[in-house]
Design a protein around this motif. Structure first.
Motif, PDB file in Angstrom:
ATOM      1  N   LEU A   5       0.839  -1.198   0.000  1.00 43.01           N
ATOM      2  CA  LEU A   5       0.000   0.000   0.000  1.00 43.01           C
ATOM      3  C   LEU A   5       0.874   1.248   0.000  1.00 43.01           C
ATOM      4  O   LEU A   5       1.988   1.228   0.543  1.00 43.01           O
ATOM      5  N   PHE A   6       0.350   2.311  -0.565  1.00 44.27           N
ATOM      6  CA  PHE A   6       1.059   3.599  -0.573  1.00 44.27           C
ATOM      7  C   PHE A   6       0.102   4.674  -0.089  1.00 44.27           C
ATOM      8  O   PHE A   6      -1.089   4.643  -0.407  1.00 44.27           O
ATOM      9  N   ILE A  72       2.535  -4.643   3.425  1.00 42.78           N
ATOM     10  CA  ILE A  72       3.583  -3.623   3.555  1.00 42.78           C
ATOM     11  C   ILE A  72       3.020  -2.289   3.110  1.00 42.78           C
ATOM     12  O   ILE A  72       2.326  -2.222   2.094  1.00 42.78           O
ATOM     13  N   ALA A  73       3.328  -1.253   3.868  1.00 42.57           N
ATOM     14  CA  ALA A  73       2.870   0.087   3.467  1.00 42.57           C
ATOM     15  C   ALA A  73       4.061   1.032   3.431  1.00 42.57           C
ATOM     16  O   ALA A  73       4.914   1.007   4.319  1.00 42.57           O
TER      17      ALA A  73
END
Lengths: 81, 147
Positions: A5-6, A72-73
């Motif tokens: 994710l962003f 994961i971000a």
């Protein structure tokens, strides 16, 4: 498979909110970043110094281990409150 | 109580709730953060608050748990709004009760300082010169490190 994710400005610069990545074995966040950087110039902002990373909702270092199924971000320094 | 919501909150209601539940505590400290109508880019009309669902709640819970380890606290409430907010609107509420005022003052400040450095929220301001993402402030890092 891992979910990536962003958020914030990074999401806008990458023009990507989230993606799934085929994943096997145990590597580190650095390896995941490297894999994305190899996709092309548009991913370059991920390598900037102020980018933070969280694995499974916990902020961690870039040498943290990533396992199959992890989330994961990547995001810029936080500015809430 | 940890709440992340787009809706506004009623400070009076939150104070009443804290007061009704704080039993033998002798102090209530509340902090409310508002949307400023100015920044170094110009006049701010609105801000958009983005958050990382799941991690934001967990982060606020961890911050409150850390505060409870440092001080003897009764009730702790943190409300953080998300979405689009206009200048002067309320963004964040922190309410803490304790037996004595010093613990309540310090815990409320600690929660805000930690929230501003660790909790995954991001602000985008819209000004008369257009929109821009807010940069993290060095002063927030200094405030975080003092604890």
């Amino acid at each position: 498979m891992i979910k990536i994710l962003f958020f914030g400005q990074l999401k806008e610069r990458l023009e990507c909110a989230d993606l799934n990545l085929e994943y096997a074995g145990e590597h580190t966040v650095v390896d995941v970043v490297q894999q994305l950087l190899e996709r092309g110039e548009v991913w370059r902002p991920l390598a900037e110094n102020d980018v933070l990373v969280a694995v499974n909702h916990t902020i961690c270092a870039f040498d943290a281990t990533v396992r199959d199924g992890d989330e994961i971000a990547f995001f810029p320094p936080v500015t809430g409150g | 109580m940890i709440v992340i919501q787009p809706e506004d909150f009623d400070h009076g209601e939150q104070y009443k709730r804290l007061r009704a539940r704080c039993d033998s505590d002798g102090a209530i400290v509340t902090f409310t953060g508002l949307v400023r109508d100015f920044c170094h880019h110009g006049r701010v009309s609105t801000i958009t608050l983005e958050h990382y669902p799941g991690m934001a709640e967990k982060s606020l819970m961890q911050i409150c748990a850390q505060a409870r380890k440092r001080w003897e606290l009764g009730e702790v409430t943190v409300i953080h709004r998300v979405g689009e907010l206009s200048a002067h609107e309320q963004i964040v509420f922190v309410g803490v009760t304790s037996k004595h005022r010093q613990a309540a003052f310090e815990a409320a400040e600690f929660i805000m300082d930690y929230l501003k450095t660790l909790a995954p929220f991001w602000k985008k301001e819209t000004t008369n010169h257009g929109p821009h993402w807010v940069d993290a402030k060095a002063s927030d890092q200094v405030a975080f490190e003092k604890w």
